[in-house]
Design an enzyme around this catalytic site. Structure first.
Site, PDB file in Angstrom:
ATOM      1  N   ARG A  51       0.863  -1.182   0.098  1.00  0.00           N
ATOM      2  CA  ARG A  51       0.029  -0.040   0.019  1.00  0.00           C
ATOM      3  C   ARG A  51       0.735   1.276  -0.118  1.00  0.00           C
ATOM      4  O   ARG A  51       1.983   1.222   0.609  1.00  0.00           O
ATOM      5  CB  ARG A  51      -0.762  -0.065   1.403  1.00  0.00           C
ATOM      6  CG  ARG A  51      -1.828  -1.226   1.276  1.00  0.00           C
ATOM      7  CD  ARG A  51      -2.372  -1.240   2.877  1.00  0.00           C
ATOM      8  NE  ARG A  51      -3.126  -2.447   3.005  1.00  0.00           N
ATOM      9  CZ  ARG A  51      -3.705  -2.751   4.064  1.00  0.00           C
ATOM     10  NH1 ARG A  51      -3.769  -1.900   5.257  1.00  0.00           N
ATOM     11  NH2 ARG A  51      -4.397  -3.993   4.225  1.00  0.00           N
ATOM     12  N   ASP A  53       0.434   5.586   0.814  1.00  0.00           N
ATOM     13  CA  ASP A  53      -0.679   6.290   1.334  1.00  0.00           C
ATOM     14  C   ASP A  53      -0.883   7.661   0.432  1.00  0.00           C
ATOM     15  O   ASP A  53      -0.429   7.602  -0.694  1.00  0.00           O
ATOM     16  CB  ASP A  53       0.183   6.971   2.591  1.00  0.00           C
ATOM     17  CG  ASP A  53       0.284   5.852   3.843  1.00  0.00           C
ATOM     18  OD1 ASP A  53      -0.381   5.077   3.941  1.00  0.00           O
ATOM     19  OD2 ASP A  53       1.351   6.272   4.479  1.00  0.00           O
ATOM     20  N   TYR A 111      12.575   2.384  -1.517  1.00  0.00           N
ATOM     21  CA  TYR A 111      11.988   3.813  -1.512  1.00  0.00           C
ATOM     22  C   TYR A 111      12.898   4.637  -1.703  1.00  0.00           C
ATOM     23  O   TYR A 111      13.847   4.481  -1.120  1.00  0.00           O
ATOM     24  CB  TYR A 111      11.302   3.641  -0.180  1.00  0.00           C
ATOM     25  CG  TYR A 111       9.769   3.059  -0.042  1.00  0.00           C
ATOM     26  CD1 TYR A 111       8.476   3.772  -0.431  1.00  0.00           C
ATOM     27  CD2 TYR A 111       9.794   1.861   0.558  1.00  0.00           C
ATOM     28  CE1 TYR A 111       7.559   2.946  -0.330  1.00  0.00           C
ATOM     29  CE2 TYR A 111       8.413   0.998   0.673  1.00  0.00           C
ATOM     30  CZ  TYR A 111       7.365   1.710   0.169  1.00  0.00           C
ATOM     31  OH  TYR A 111       6.343   1.031   0.089  1.00  0.00           O
ATOM     32  N   ARG A 200       9.148   7.545   6.363  1.00  0.00           N
ATOM     33  CA  ARG A 200       8.712   8.996   6.677  1.00  0.00           C
ATOM     34  C   ARG A 200       9.013   9.279   8.055  1.00  0.00           C
ATOM     35  O   ARG A 200       9.463  10.367   8.312  1.00  0.00           O
ATOM     36  CB  ARG A 200       7.106   9.294   6.506  1.00  0.00           C
ATOM     37  CG  ARG A 200       6.848   8.990   4.891  1.00  0.00           C
ATOM     38  CD  ARG A 200       5.320   8.961   4.698  1.00  0.00           C
ATOM     39  NE  ARG A 200       4.610  10.120   5.405  1.00  0.00           N
ATOM     40  CZ  ARG A 200       3.229  10.540   5.305  1.00  0.00           C
ATOM     41  NH1 ARG A 200       2.243   9.445   4.759  1.00  0.00           N
ATOM     42  NH2 ARG A 200       2.858  11.657   5.749  1.00  0.00           N
TER      43      ARG A 200
END
Length: 249
Positions: A51, A53, A111, A200
């Site tokens: 997933r 966000d 990422y 994050r």
């Protein structure tokens, strides 16, 4: 049924994330609507490798879906690519074994996180990089980065609301690059999985270390105590990109 694996990219700005949600625009729903049209009106379920966000982007998200018959792969890719909205791009489609599952087959994710450190900020990057206006010492962040490597319980870097019980993950690469021409910091993390808002929160902590408001040892402290309140703030999602997913044979 024939199983297909697709690699897609998307601009997350106008999506409420990847996963289907009631009354929200999502990447999964847009893909499923297009596949339903291509499948003579029959519903098709899309499964994603992970997933993302709201506002988070992807270069290399992986999905799989089943269709009742074999398709020409390039025609299927072209149909998906041209009939999905412009903020989704279908890079490739291949036929895979029925045993393949985009989420559950063992894989590593990479990422990237972009931080605009220009003053003033670049308005063209407002959806694609998180602006950070405070002075930073790159050497402090580079010194702290290796503490994230290896296998750890990342509870302290997980946002509230995560339902995952096992919070042990392995990070095999953590890097920081400075693009001087664009005033961009580029953080890169590769690992066997990442928890809810983990990247994050790691970036938010590293930035605070870079300002000198947290010691270089703070990464170790958060990992040892598993205390989210000791980590830095959650960096905004607009700087985050799912770059690549590599499956193990």
């Amino acid at each position: 049924m024939i199983r297909y694996k697709a690699i897609i990219s998307y601009d997350g700005t106008d999506f409420s994330g990847f996963q289907r949600q009631p009354r929200q625009r999502t990447v999964q729903e847009e893909l499923e609507k297009t596949l339903q049209r291509l499948n003579s009106g029959q519903a098709v379920v899309v499964h994603g490798a992970g997933r993302t966000d709201a506002g988070v982007h992807a270069y290399g998200q992986v999905v799989h879906f089943d269709l009742p018959q074999a398709r020409d792969l390039e025609k299927l890719r072209f149909g998906l690519d041209t009939q999905t909205p412009d903020d989704i791009d279908v890079i490739s489609v291949q036929e895979v074994s029925e045993a393949f599952h985009a989420r559950y087959n063992k894989h590593y994710k990479t990422y990237e996180f972009l931080v605009d450190i220009g003053r003033p900020k670049n308005p063209l990057l407002r959806h694609y990089a998180t602006h950070f206006p405070y002075p930073l010492t790159l050497a402090l962040m580079e010194e702290a980065l290796p503490d994230l490597l290896g296998t750890h319980d990342f509870t302290g870097f997980t946002a509230a609301g995560s339902s995952v019980i096992n919070k042990v993950r392995t990070i095999k690469a953590a890097e920081l690059r400075f693009d001087k021409d664009k005033n961009l910091l580029v953080f890169t993390f590769s690992g066997d999985g990442f928890l809810y808002k983990q990247v994050r929160n790691m970036v938010g902590t590293l930035l605070k270390i870079g300002t000198g408001r947290m010691p270089v040892s703070q990464i170790k402290t958060v990992l040892e105590t598993k205390d989210r309140t000791l980590a830095g703030p959650t960096a905004a999602g607009n700087g985050l990109y799912l770059k690549e997913i590599i499956y193990e044979e």
